[in-house]
Design a protein around this motif. Structure first.
Motif, PDB file in Angstrom:
ATOM      1  N   GLU A  78       1.972   5.862  -1.743  1.00  0.00           N
ATOM      2  CA  GLU A  78       3.216   5.481  -2.416  1.00  0.00           C
ATOM      3  C   GLU A  78       3.064   4.172  -3.181  1.00  0.00           C
ATOM      4  N   VAL A  79       2.382   3.203  -2.597  1.00  0.00           N
ATOM      5  CA  VAL A  79       2.194   1.901  -3.247  1.00  0.00           C
ATOM      6  C   VAL A  79       1.390   2.053  -4.530  1.00  0.00           C
ATOM      7  N   LEU A  80       0.287   2.794  -4.463  1.00  0.00           N
ATOM      8  CA  LEU A  80      -0.568   2.934  -5.640  1.00  0.00           C
ATOM      9  C   LEU A  80       0.103   3.762  -6.725  1.00  0.00           C
ATOM     10  N   GLU A  81       0.815   4.813  -6.339  1.00  0.00           N
ATOM     11  CA  GLU A  81       1.491   5.641  -7.339  1.00  0.00           C
ATOM     12  C   GLU A  81       2.608   4.870  -8.022  1.00  0.00           C
ATOM     13  N   GLU A  82       3.320   4.043  -7.266  1.00  0.00           N
ATOM     14  CA  GLU A  82       4.384   3.237  -7.865  1.00  0.00           C
ATOM     15  C   GLU A  82       3.810   2.213  -8.843  1.00  0.00           C
ATOM     16  N   ALA A  83       2.615   1.705  -8.528  1.00  0.00           N
ATOM     17  CA  ALA A  83       1.980   0.714  -9.408  1.00  0.00           C
ATOM     18  C   ALA A  83       1.229   1.380 -10.560  1.00  0.00           C
ATOM     19  N   GLY A  84       1.063   2.708 -10.491  1.00  0.00           N
ATOM     20  CA  GLY A  84       0.330   3.423 -11.529  1.00  0.00           C
ATOM     21  C   GLY A  84      -1.143   3.079 -11.540  1.00  0.00           C
ATOM     22  N   VAL A  85      -1.725   2.899 -10.341  1.00  0.00           N
ATOM     23  CA  VAL A  85      -3.121   2.475 -10.217  1.00  0.00           C
ATOM     24  C   VAL A  85      -3.889   3.511  -9.403  1.00  0.00           C
ATOM     25  N   GLU A  86      -5.105   3.790  -9.812  1.00  0.00           N
ATOM     26  CA  GLU A  86      -5.968   4.685  -9.057  1.00  0.00           C
ATOM     27  C   GLU A  86      -6.664   3.901  -7.939  1.00  0.00           C
ATOM     28  N   PRO A  87      -6.946   4.544  -6.831  1.00  0.00           N
ATOM     29  CA  PRO A  87      -7.552   3.816  -5.706  1.00  0.00           C
ATOM     30  C   PRO A  87      -8.876   3.150  -6.057  1.00  0.00           C
ATOM     31  N   LYS A  97      -1.659  -8.374  -6.022  1.00  0.00           N
ATOM     32  CA  LYS A  97      -0.606  -8.115  -7.016  1.00  0.00           C
ATOM     33  C   LYS A  97      -0.041  -6.707  -6.867  1.00  0.00           C
ATOM     34  N   ILE A  98      -0.841  -5.801  -6.335  1.00  0.00           N
ATOM     35  CA  ILE A  98      -0.423  -4.394  -6.225  1.00  0.00           C
ATOM     36  C   ILE A  98       0.222  -4.104  -4.869  1.00  0.00           C
ATOM     37  N   PHE A  99      -0.372  -4.614  -3.792  1.00  0.00           N
ATOM     38  CA  PHE A  99       0.178  -4.367  -2.456  1.00  0.00           C
ATOM     39  C   PHE A  99       1.174  -5.467  -2.097  1.00  0.00           C
ATOM     40  N   PRO A 100       2.409  -5.104  -1.762  1.00  0.00           N
ATOM     41  CA  PRO A 100       3.382  -6.110  -1.321  1.00  0.00           C
ATOM     42  C   PRO A 100       3.054  -6.567   0.098  1.00  0.00           C
ATOM     43  N   ILE A 101       3.644  -7.673   0.512  1.00  0.00           N
ATOM     44  CA  ILE A 101       3.480  -8.122   1.898  1.00  0.00           C
ATOM     45  C   ILE A 101       4.142  -7.098   2.817  1.00  0.00           C
ATOM     46  N   LEU A 102       3.425  -6.692   3.827  1.00  0.00           N
ATOM     47  CA  LEU A 102       3.899  -5.664   4.751  1.00  0.00           C
ATOM     48  C   LEU A 102       4.513  -6.314   5.986  1.00  0.00           C
ATOM     49  N   GLU A 103       5.786  -6.000   6.240  1.00  0.00           N
ATOM     50  CA  GLU A 103       6.486  -6.547   7.395  1.00  0.00           C
ATOM     51  C   GLU A 103       6.320  -5.618   8.600  1.00  0.00           C
ATOM     52  N   PRO A 111       6.226   4.579  11.655  1.00  0.00           N
ATOM     53  CA  PRO A 111       4.785   4.332  11.836  1.00  0.00           C
ATOM     54  C   PRO A 111       3.899   5.430  11.270  1.00  0.00           C
ATOM     55  N   GLN A 112       4.400   6.669  11.227  1.00  0.00           N
ATOM     56  CA  GLN A 112       3.582   7.784  10.744  1.00  0.00           C
ATOM     57  C   GLN A 112       3.145   7.607   9.296  1.00  0.00           C
ATOM     58  N   ARG A 113       3.906   6.833   8.511  1.00  0.00           N
ATOM     59  CA  ARG A 113       3.548   6.608   7.102  1.00  0.00           C
ATOM     60  C   ARG A 113       2.220   5.870   6.972  1.00  0.00           C
ATOM     61  N   PHE A 114       1.801   5.160   8.028  1.00  0.00           N
ATOM     62  CA  PHE A 114       0.632   4.296   7.942  1.00  0.00           C
ATOM     63  C   PHE A 114      -0.599   4.888   8.600  1.00  0.00           C
ATOM     64  N   ILE A 115      -0.426   6.014   9.277  1.00  0.00           N
ATOM     65  CA  ILE A 115      -1.528   6.607  10.029  1.00  0.00           C
ATOM     66  C   ILE A 115      -2.337   7.552   9.154  1.00  0.00           C
ATOM     67  N   CYS A 116      -3.635   7.400   9.176  1.00  0.00           N
ATOM     68  CA  CYS A 116      -4.524   8.275   8.413  1.00  0.00           C
ATOM     69  C   CYS A 116      -4.960   9.448   9.294  1.00  0.00           C
ATOM     70  N   GLY A 117      -4.944  10.631   8.736  1.00  0.00           N
ATOM     71  CA  GLY A 117      -5.388  11.798   9.479  1.00  0.00           C
ATOM     72  C   GLY A 117      -4.271  12.619  10.080  1.00  0.00           C
ATOM     73  N   GLY A 118      -3.024  12.104  10.048  1.00  0.00           N
ATOM     74  CA  GLY A 118      -1.884  12.866  10.538  1.00  0.00           C
ATOM     75  C   GLY A 118      -2.018  13.235  12.003  1.00  0.00           C
ATOM     76  N   GLU A 119      -1.405  14.329  12.371  1.00  0.00           N
ATOM     77  CA  GLU A 119      -1.395  14.749  13.770  1.00  0.00           C
ATOM     78  C   GLU A 119      -2.744  15.284  14.233  1.00  0.00           C
ATOM     79  N   ASN A 120      -3.632  15.597  13.298  1.00  0.00           N
ATOM     80  CA  ASN A 120      -4.928  16.176  13.661  1.00  0.00           C
ATOM     81  C   ASN A 120      -6.026  15.137  13.806  1.00  0.00           C
ATOM     82  N   ARG A 121      -5.644  13.877  13.899  1.00  0.00           N
ATOM     83  CA  ARG A 121      -6.655  12.825  13.986  1.00  0.00           C
ATOM     84  C   ARG A 121      -7.409  12.912  15.315  1.00  0.00           C
TER      85      ARG A 121
END
Length: 461
Positions: A78-87, A97-103, A111-121
């Motif tokens: 979501e962050v990269l797509e909003e900034a229009g930047v490729e990884p 400049k692209i990533f905001p401070i994360l609270e 928390p699921q938004r931040f986990i890589c691999g989803g439920e099959n990790r």
């Protein structure tokens, strides 16, 4: 409810040590694999790396982390797509400049938004922390990240001619023995040669037993909360106790280490105190072995942002991006801690971010009716759901008040108060009266700091 933990606590001493040894063997196998060895090799070359080489390493690790997170972390995508930047376009120059401070509150919302691999990790472990604000957070850590993390710990020991399995004593927030134990306040992991001492039984009455046991064990180093080893050192100093405890050094972590504590500990045990500043989220790693804390740039990209308030010159907030944990990467995460930098002591030659003091995590200590002094009660919140923030206030020697800010308004029923009370009494005293108060906010100090434990006892206690 009966559990494996209860079975352990009710077992005789010899069986507890056998179980600790078995568990220690299992933990060693899980922590010291191929990723640990690879990271150790990198750390051994760190002292000879130039600034440019360090930046290249950080950029490479950051790129790998972003590329991986973009594929399976909803937040990163979501962050990269909003900034229009490729990884692949992310680098050290444009990263902040692209990533905001994360609270932390943002993570707690979903928390699921931040986990890589989803439920099959696979190959991950869930870690729990409440940090310096008392808000419980579950962190998913990959096994490879945990191995790499222990390489940094091992490097502290190797620099001083020791290792993880060197003979040691550990004081931490674990329930090593039953709270009603009257004679034995420790257990031994013979595989890793570690004596685990209870930090919840420390009192004047019990001190001679601790001292005698540690003398017999003769550790090469002590790993401890500052408050626990300070209580031991202070008792020895105040009572002019003759002892033979002579470790090569003492490693402290998880709490603020005051100058008084440091000087007392070093004077009593005649060895240096090395303080380590880190967090369960694997977002920062800094070590003070002389005057300043130095944040290791191979562990994280650490930013110190000036606190924009009056009378706060030299005070900085810690915002950091851990480079190890690919299972739940936290980009530009605000830890909730502040550090202090003395301009006249600037470390221009340092290859890494440095600071003079950690100002977060300044807790008071709880005094129990039995005379025990208990520091760092943060573990009582681990694993509990529904708590945004909490603060413990001791009004009387046998009375604690717990202020709780629910994670969701008017959803108090989600919080297991019985478990919270049991956890609190297990680490203090069964004689302790506990009351819970739900509130919308918990006041900060004049410097904007949060205190998770406040003592309102008279000086005599």
């Amino acid at each position: 409810m009966f559990s494996i933990s209860n079975l352990y606590l009710l077992s005789p001493g010899w069986l507890q040590s056998s179980l600790l040894t078995l568990y220690g063997w299992y933990q060693y196998r899980s922590r010291f694999g191929k990723n640990f060895r690879k990271q150790i090799e990198v750390l051994q070359n760190f002292s000879s790396m130039t600034r440019e080489e360090i930046r290249e390493y950080q950029c490479r690790q950051l790129s790998l982390l972003v590329m991986s997170a973009y594929e399976s972390s909803q937040y990163c995508r979501e962050v990269l797509e909003e900034a229009g930047v490729e990884p692949e376009d992310i680098n050290l120059e444009n990263f902040s400049k692209i990533f905001p401070i994360l609270e932390k509150s943002t993570i707690l919302e979903n928390p699921q938004r931040f986990i890589c691999g989803g439920e099959n990790r696979y190959n991950t472990k869930t870690l729990f922390t409440s940090g310096s604000t008392g808000a419980p957070l579950s962190v998913i850590a990959s096994n490879s990240a945990r191995e790499k993390n222990y390489a940094f710990y091992e490097e502290i020991l190797r620099k001083r001619g020791l290792g993880y399995r060197s003979r040691s004593v550990t004081f931490a927030g674990r329930a090593v023995v039953h709270q009603n134990s009257m004679r034995r306040f420790w257990g031994v992991d013979y595989f890793n040669q570690t004596m685990y001492c209870s930090s919840f039984h420390i009192s004047e009455r019990n001190m001679p037993a601790y001292i005698s046991a540690i003398e017999r064990w003769s550790p090469t180093f002590i790993d401890s909360y500052p408050s626990a080893v300070y209580e031991l050192a202070n008792y020895i100093a105040e009572n002019s106790v003759s002892h033979t405890i002579r470790p090569k050094f003492i490693l402290t972590s998880s709490e603020n280490l005051s100058d008084l504590q440091k000087n007392t500990i070093e004077g009593v045990f005649q060895c240096p105190v090395i303080d380590q500043y880190g967090c369960t989220e694997m977002s920062v790693w800094a070590v003070r072995d002389s005057v300043k804390y130095k944040a290791n740039p191979l562990y994280a990209i650490t930013e110190l942002l000036p606190v924009d308030r009056e009378n706060e010159e030299g005070i900085f907030e810690v915002v950091s991006t851990g480079l190890l944990n690919d299972a739940m990467p936290l980009f530009r995460y605000r830890l909730g801690d502040c550090v202090e930098i003395f301009p006249e002591k600037a470390c221009e030659e340092c290859q890494n971010v440095s600071f003079d003091h950690v100002l977060g995590r300044q807790d008071d200590m709880i005094v129990t009716p039995e005379g025990k002094r208990v520091g760092r009660l943060d573990p009582i919140f681990k694993g509990l759901e529904g708590i945004k923030e909490a603060q413990i206030i001791q009004h009387e020697i046998d009375y604690l008040e717990v202020l709780i800010v629910p994670q969701e308004k008017d959803r108090n029923e989600r919080i297991d108060l019985r478990l919270l009370e049991d956890n609190l009494k297990a680490r203090t005293s069964n004689a302790m009266r506990v009351s819970f108060i739900f509130t919308n906010t918990i006041p900060r100090s004049s410097r904007g700091k949060f205190r998770s434990v406040i003592s309102r006892l008279s000086v005599e206690h």
